[in-house]
Design a protein around this motif. Sequence first.
Motif, mmCIF file in Angstrom:
data_model
loop_
_atom_site.group_PDB
_atom_site.id
_atom_site.type_symbol
_atom_site.label_atom_id
_atom_site.label_comp_id
_atom_site.label_asym_id
_atom_site.label_seq_id
_atom_site.Cartn_x
_atom_site.Cartn_y
_atom_site.Cartn_z
ATOM 1 N N VAL A 280 36.904 39.946 33.218
ATOM 2 C CA VAL A 280 38.221 40.280 34.171
ATOM 3 C C VAL A 280 38.295 41.552 34.305
ATOM 4 C CG1 VAL A 280 40.657 39.867 34.570
ATOM 5 C CG2 VAL A 280 39.356 38.103 33.639
ATOM 6 N N VAL A 281 38.513 42.287 35.557
ATOM 7 C CA VAL A 281 38.574 43.548 35.731
ATOM 8 C C VAL A 281 40.011 43.946 36.538
ATOM 9 C CG1 VAL A 281 37.614 45.586 36.990
ATOM 10 C CG2 VAL A 281 36.228 43.732 36.485
ATOM 11 N N LYS A 282 40.423 44.829 35.758
ATOM 12 C CA LYS A 282 41.591 45.379 36.307
ATOM 13 C C LYS A 282 41.570 46.939 36.965
ATOM 14 C CE LYS A 282 46.633 45.918 35.015
ATOM 15 N NZ LYS A 282 47.649 46.053 33.937
ATOM 16 N N ASP A 283 41.317 46.865 38.440
ATOM 17 C CA ASP A 283 40.978 48.068 38.941
ATOM 18 C C ASP A 283 42.236 49.060 39.352
ATOM 19 O OD1 ASP A 283 40.026 50.039 40.830
ATOM 20 O OD2 ASP A 283 38.405 48.466 41.344
ATOM 21 N N ASP A 284 41.960 50.285 38.979
ATOM 22 C CA ASP A 284 42.941 51.241 39.326
ATOM 23 C C ASP A 284 43.575 51.289 40.241
ATOM 24 O OD1 ASP A 284 42.596 51.941 36.490
ATOM 25 O OD2 ASP A 284 41.670 53.747 36.738
ATOM 26 N N ALA A 285 42.473 50.837 41.365
ATOM 27 C CA ALA A 285 43.030 51.034 43.076
ATOM 28 C C ALA A 285 43.760 49.729 43.244
ATOM 29 C CB ALA A 285 41.770 51.445 43.840
ATOM 30 N N LEU A 286 43.547 48.769 42.502
ATOM 31 C CA LEU A 286 44.062 47.563 43.242
ATOM 32 C C LEU A 286 45.234 46.876 42.153
ATOM 33 C CD1 LEU A 286 40.756 45.644 43.736
ATOM 34 C CD2 LEU A 286 41.974 46.693 45.352
ATOM 35 N N ARG A 287 45.815 46.369 42.876
ATOM 36 C CA ARG A 287 47.109 45.878 42.272
ATOM 37 C C ARG A 287 46.922 44.809 41.311
ATOM 38 N NH1 ARG A 287 53.162 44.566 44.889
ATOM 39 N NH2 ARG A 287 54.281 43.973 43.052
ATOM 40 N N ASP A 288 46.063 43.771 42.097
ATOM 41 C CA ASP A 288 45.904 42.420 40.948
ATOM 42 C C ASP A 288 44.474 42.480 40.231
ATOM 43 O OD1 ASP A 288 48.206 41.340 41.753
ATOM 44 O OD2 ASP A 288 47.360 40.443 43.752
ATOM 45 N N PRO A 289 44.201 41.976 39.272
ATOM 46 C CA PRO A 289 42.932 41.938 38.673
ATOM 47 C C PRO A 289 42.051 40.909 39.396
ATOM 48 C CG PRO A 289 44.561 40.907 37.237
ATOM 49 C CD PRO A 289 45.236 41.477 38.312
ATOM 50 N N TYR A 290 40.758 41.064 39.222
ATOM 51 C CA TYR A 290 39.756 40.307 39.683
ATOM 52 C C TYR A 290 38.706 39.966 38.897
ATOM 53 C CZ TYR A 290 37.012 44.577 40.623
ATOM 54 O OH TYR A 290 36.352 45.453 40.394
ATOM 55 N N GLY A 291 37.814 38.978 39.072
ATOM 56 C CA GLY A 291 36.885 38.532 38.002
ATOM 57 C C GLY A 291 35.408 38.588 38.428
ATOM 58 N N LEU A 292 34.679 38.948 37.371
ATOM 59 C CA LEU A 292 33.126 39.066 37.627
ATOM 60 C C LEU A 292 32.253 37.615 37.209
ATOM 61 C CD1 LEU A 292 32.513 42.586 36.403
ATOM 62 C CD2 LEU A 292 33.125 41.782 38.902
#
Length: 710
Positions: A280-292
């Motif tokens: 699971v990635v919590k990107d600095d530029a995105l508000r919501d995390p996404y998965g790989l």
Amino acid sequence: MAGGFTTMKTLLYRLFVLAILLSPVYTSDHSAMCAEAATPQTAAQKQKAAAQAKKKKEADKKRAQKKKEQVKKQKAQQKAAAEKQEARAKQQEKAAKAQAQKQAQKQEEEEELKQAWLRQQAELNSSTPKKEVVSLINIGAKFGYAGIMDKMTNNYANISRPNELDNDYAYHSLKGGPGAGLSLTYELQYGAFRFETGFDFTYLNSTSAYEFSLMRRLEQPYGGNYFYITDDLRETRNAGYVGLPIMFGAQFSRYYFMAGAKVGYGLFGNYKQRGRYDIVVKDDALRDPYGLGIHDVPTLAKDQRKLSLQQPSVSLCAEVGIDLDEWLQAQPDKKNKKRTKPGERLPFGREHLHYKLGIFAEYGILNTNKPTGALPLSFNADDPYPQQTNSMLSIADTRVNNLFVGVKFAIQFEIPGKVARPIPAPASAAEISVFDKESMTSLTTAIVQVKNTGNNRTIMKPKTLSKGVIRQRAAVGEYVAMAKAKNYYPESVAFTVDSPGIVVPVKIYMQRRPVFQVKVTDKETGAALAAQVQITKRNDKETAYSMQTDSVNGLSEVMLQDSLQYALHIEQIGYEAVDTLISDIGDKMHISLTPIKKGEIFVMKNLFFATNKTRILSSSEEALEALFGYLERNPEIRIKIMGHTDNVGKDEANQRLSEGRANAVREDLIKRGIDETRIEAEGYGETLPVDTNDTEEGRQNNRRVEIEIL
């Protein structure tokens, strides 16, 4: 005148002849002539007599020589027979002596064993029994549950610290697995004390389950925090140790316990993992995390899956169990004669094998893990996907303690000392003999069987007492000896073997069964008769016994069954039948039969023909022989054989059949030796019935052969 002249002339002629005969010349010449005629005949007779005398002399000489040779041969045979008899007697004497020596030696050995066993029992029952050092070599196998218990440090970093495990999400569960081991040890026993040491090998297999999350910070390819989450990671570990156990304990009765420690060395250790993790990635530029995505744990090569073991290992050990000798220990080998002699160093035998079964527990008190400090997942720089996995035991400060519990079975090889352990109980025996209750003579024909009354098992199958006595080994317990013999009531005797090494004499006295005896004679002459005897049961008239008396003394005997009442029927050709009751099965009855007089008629019993034939069946032999015996004993008797039939069939056929059957009986008697002039035969067909022809029983009575005394 004429008559007187003639008389005178005759007288003168006779005087003249007398004168000539009395003259010397005539007498001499006549004697000479007679001598000349007799001389040749006397010489021939002499020559013949001489030849006969010579021949007789030679024959007598030959007979004497032959008799001499026969006497010589007979003496040689007698001498050879005597030598053979003497050699046989010496051989029998030698065999008897050897048998007696063997028996005496056997009894001596049995007595020595008995005394040794009694001494041992006295020592065992003594308040201060004699102690004995016993050495054993043990080979054992153990199986059970194994657990390689890892204890992770609580110093987990939280999620704000990258590259560390998250304590809030970490979870650990021990599943365990199977374990096995082999041991080769030396055991010393002294009284109740036990000491054991040696070598053993232990194999442990254990599985642990984990749930955790791991966070790392990456700037490339996208800046942010990467979380690696797993909820089903299973790690299976295998480890093998060789150890040196040192155990102390004691045994009371059949139960024992041992306790001690074991120092071990790890020979090998490896692991394998299976499971999945979610990125699971919590990107600095995105508000919501996404998965790989969800990925399988990477598989490592075998040489990369080794555990790092801390040496040495120390475990606390305990064992409790039961000695199985009571059920599994074998008796001494009979072929090993030395084993019966106490005080000597005995060779190894099957009685030196012992067995024990127990439960055990081993717990490692020292840490056996040598962590490398690596994290469970390894990465390359700027690569979000793990390159390999590491054992959970690699985490810094992780400790491992081994646990192994289960069942252990051991075979113990006793090193024989000067006294076997234990001395087998001496064999006990029952010496069984059977006697006639009245005469007290030994019954060598009796058959004896012995059973254990405790478990109803047969310890001696039926055997004949050919030597009058038989010995049977019997352990301590209660038994019954059962005897059977011909002409005797069965008998049984209970006996008890209350201690080892004794011989219990068992004497069985058997009661002879009563014999019913009947003697049949002629009432007028007193002569013995060979008569047919039938013994029937009174209640149902069923024939129980059938026999024939002896023609020499008129006797016959039989053993009747107890508790039944019998009737007696006796018949014989030429005599009136007798029916009477038997009052006692041991009676001796004398029956006199009354002869049938001239003019009397009787029916031949037990005479059988083929159906509608004149051929006599073989089952008629006794009836024909009885009639023949009657005629043979009474040569003045003449008989008439009369054949009869029922009314089934034509009259002419029945007449021919009756004549043929009467003549068949006549011909049989003639073949046996009776003069044909004493026997007449005639057939009457169906003309003279003695019963109704309307029933089968009546027709059977009408089909008969009668004998008339002429």
